[in-house]
Write an enzyme that holds these catalytic residues in place. Structure first.
Site, PDB file in Angstrom:
ATOM      1  N   GLN A  16      -5.219   4.106  14.692  1.00 30.56           N
ATOM      2  CA  GLN A  16      -3.958   3.505  14.267  1.00 30.56           C
ATOM      3  C   GLN A  16      -2.990   4.603  13.851  1.00 30.56           C
ATOM      4  O   GLN A  16      -3.200   5.293  12.853  1.00 30.56           O
ATOM      5  CB  GLN A  16      -4.205   2.548  13.094  1.00 30.56           C
ATOM      6  CG  GLN A  16      -2.967   1.938  12.485  1.00 30.56           C
ATOM      7  CD  GLN A  16      -3.301   1.090  11.265  1.00 30.56           C
ATOM      8  OE1 GLN A  16      -4.424   0.615  11.115  1.00 30.56           O
ATOM      9  NE2 GLN A  16      -2.341   0.896  10.386  1.00 30.56           N
TER      10      GLN A  16
ATOM     11  N   SER B 241       0.834   5.564   9.514  1.00 27.86           N
ATOM     12  CA  SER B 241       1.244   6.297   8.313  1.00 27.86           C
ATOM     13  C   SER B 241       1.739   7.703   8.638  1.00 27.86           C
ATOM     14  O   SER B 241       1.246   8.363   9.558  1.00 27.86           O
ATOM     15  CB  SER B 241       0.080   6.392   7.327  1.00 27.86           C
ATOM     16  OG  SER B 241      -0.288   5.115   6.862  1.00 27.86           O
TER      17      SER B 241
ATOM     18  N   GLU C  44      -5.751  -8.519  12.143  1.00 29.70           N
ATOM     19  CA  GLU C  44      -6.813  -7.640  11.677  1.00 29.70           C
ATOM     20  C   GLU C  44      -7.368  -8.107  10.336  1.00 29.70           C
ATOM     21  O   GLU C  44      -8.583  -8.152  10.131  1.00 29.70           O
ATOM     22  CB  GLU C  44      -6.277  -6.210  11.536  1.00 29.70           C
ATOM     23  CG  GLU C  44      -7.333  -5.219  11.060  1.00 29.70           C
ATOM     24  CD  GLU C  44      -6.731  -3.903  10.619  1.00 29.70           C
ATOM     25  OE1 GLU C  44      -7.299  -2.850  10.962  1.00 29.70           O
ATOM     26  OE2 GLU C  44      -5.706  -3.921   9.914  1.00 29.70           O
TER      27      GLU C  44
ATOM     28  N   SER D 205      -3.601   0.697  -2.453  1.00 28.33           N
ATOM     29  CA  SER D 205      -4.245   1.107  -3.706  1.00 28.33           C
ATOM     30  C   SER D 205      -4.305  -0.066  -4.681  1.00 28.33           C
ATOM     31  O   SER D 205      -3.512  -1.012  -4.605  1.00 28.33           O
ATOM     32  CB  SER D 205      -3.475   2.270  -4.337  1.00 28.33           C
ATOM     33  OG  SER D 205      -2.219   1.819  -4.826  1.00 28.33           O
ATOM     34  N   ASN D 206      -5.255   0.011  -5.611  1.00 24.37           N
ATOM     35  CA  ASN D 206      -5.403  -1.079  -6.576  1.00 24.37           C
ATOM     36  C   ASN D 206      -4.172  -1.232  -7.464  1.00 24.37           C
ATOM     37  O   ASN D 206      -3.900  -2.325  -7.975  1.00 24.37           O
ATOM     38  CB  ASN D 206      -6.656  -0.867  -7.420  1.00 24.37           C
ATOM     39  CG  ASN D 206      -7.923  -1.218  -6.646  1.00 24.37           C
ATOM     40  OD1 ASN D 206      -7.866  -1.497  -5.447  1.00 24.37           O
ATOM     41  ND2 ASN D 206      -9.047  -1.216  -7.318  1.00 24.37           N
ATOM     42  N   GLU D 207      -3.407  -0.151  -7.652  1.00 26.18           N
ATOM     43  CA  GLU D 207      -2.162  -0.263  -8.409  1.00 26.18           C
ATOM     44  C   GLU D 207      -1.166  -1.145  -7.662  1.00 26.18           C
ATOM     45  O   GLU D 207      -0.500  -2.010  -8.255  1.00 26.18           O
ATOM     46  CB  GLU D 207      -1.561   1.127  -8.651  1.00 26.18           C
ATOM     47  CG  GLU D 207      -2.347   1.998  -9.612  1.00 26.18           C
ATOM     48  CD  GLU D 207      -3.622   2.583  -9.021  1.00 26.18           C
ATOM     49  OE1 GLU D 207      -4.464   3.071  -9.790  1.00 26.18           O
ATOM     50  OE2 GLU D 207      -3.784   2.549  -7.777  1.00 26.18           O
TER      51      GLU D 207
END
Length: 398
Positions: free
Chosen positions: A134, A137, A252, A381-383
């Site tokens: 992919q 980014s 996905e 991210s968890n944030e």
């Protein structure tokens, strides 16, 4: 759903039991002579032929890709419960899952691919002849992907691509890439992006592996220097890239194979604690150790049940935008705490990696700890996940 160990306390249906037996039979008959790959690990080059054959067998048996439209080899029906059974059995048997961006690009090709693209690429995905990566980014376009700068300029019957991608998983072994590039810098950023299929061996492409704290190099930087793509590499129309990416990501996320369950991890931790320590006394005989194991087990069951609830909601068509982020945060942080506590139980032996002959369990917990930290960052991210939960679930201000 699992019959062994009553993983979540729910009775499986007769249909699920029959399907689980079928999955187990297939694994027993076709399992490859290679380990399950943790996290984002890529197969070794020497294992790729065996790995491709194994993944192709999962497609041909209808265990993977059954949701594809009938004209492309599937049944056209998405059954999240069957997906969950496959996930569980592959994890329990410790056999590899199909990796790469195949599940991303097929969603794009179903909705936007030309007949020629569908006829060429989709059968090759099912046969696992092509391993995809992919190419989304960039160094300055991660969370804000629409700010990407990699450009694709039309030149006759070709597109000329220049730019850089980063954190591209499996790029070093991929045959093809699913690329987003800017084709029109003069319009709002979401409107000037297009999607392409890229031959990863094309002249002008340089793949530079990034060494991770796990010791592996499965993420990569990818550089494009005057890379020429045929006009037929474009998916959809120029400027449709953002809509194509959203469609692909939705497919996905609804179909992706999941990580191992938290309860599997904590059961392995209990086994570690039950092993005699240096003085011959198992650590599990300590009251504090048992209390900690109990807390971790309770959290792991909650995480797995919440994940199952998401699967059931998906089957009923009732998922909400914040359901997946809640599961992601709970699972990844529980998983990290399990691995961290394992290293605490190991004491000084916790620094020994798999290459050391004295490493406990072939260095499993050291690897688990390093990858567990990565899971809290990858896939959002968890944030970021907490922001989604707060804004979309609790209605809090930004």
């Amino acid at each position: 759903m699992s019959r062994d160990g009553d993983r979540n306390g729910l009775e499986p249906t007769a249909e699920c039991e029959a399907f689980r037996d079928r999955v187990r039979e297939h694994i027993a008959a076709h399992r490859p002579d290679m380990p399950r790959l943790p996290g984002t690990r890529s197969p070794e080059a020497a294992q790729l032929p065996m790995y491709r054959e194994w993944c192709a067998s999962l497609f041909s048996a209808g265990l993977i890709g059954a949701d594809w439209p009938e004209r492309f080899g599937g049944t056209g029906a998405h059954d999240p419960l069957r997906d969950l059974v496959v996930d569980e059995e592959l994890a329990d048997a410790q056999v590899p899952r199909p990796i790469g961006a195949w599940n991303l690009v097929c969603g794009a090709l179903f909705a936007y691919g030309t007949p020629e693209q569908q006829g060429h690429y989709l059968p090759r995905i099912r046969a696992f002849e092509d391993l995809w990566c992919q190419l989304f980014s960039e160094p300055d376009a991660g969370s804000d992907l629409a700010s990407l700068r990699t450009s694709a300029v039309r030149d006759g019957d070709e597109w000329v691509v220049n730019g850089q991608k980063v954190w591209t998983t499996h790029a070093h072994i991929a045959d093809l890439g699913f690329l987003l590039a800017r084709t029109d810098p003069g319009v709002p950023k979401h409107q000037g992006v297009s999607a392409f299929v890229v031959d990863m061996r094309a002249p002008g492409i340089t793949v530079r592996p990034l060494r991770e704290m796990t010791g592996s190099s499965d993420f990569n930087e990818v550089f494009f220097d005057e890379v020429r793509l045929p006009a037929g590499s474009l998916i959809g129309e120029p400027g449709q890239g953002w809509a194509i990416a959203r469609t692909a990501l939705a497919h996905e996320r609804s179909q992706s194979l999941r990580e191992d369950s938290a309860t599997n991890a904590v059961r392995r931790l209990v086994g570690l604690a039950a092993t005699p320590a240096g003085d011959g006394t198992p650590l599990i005989q300590d009251d504090q150790v048992r209390r900690t194991l109990g807390r971790l087990y309770a959290r792991s069951v909650a995480a797995d049940l919440l994940g199952l609830e998401g699967v059931l909601k998906d089957a009923a068509g009732g998922t909400r935008a914040y359901d997946a982020p809640v599961v992601k945060v709970l699972f990844t942080e529980t998983n990290l705490d399990i691995a961290t506590y394992a290293l605490e139980l190991l004491g000084s032996r916790g620094v020994l990696v798999e290459e050391d002959p004295d490493a406990v369990d072939d260095g499993h917990w050291q690897k688990a700890f390093l990858f567990a930290r990565g899971f809290t960052i990858s896939a959002g991210s968890n944030e970021i996940m907490r922001n989604l939960i707060a804004e979309r679930g609790l209605g809090l201000p930004k």
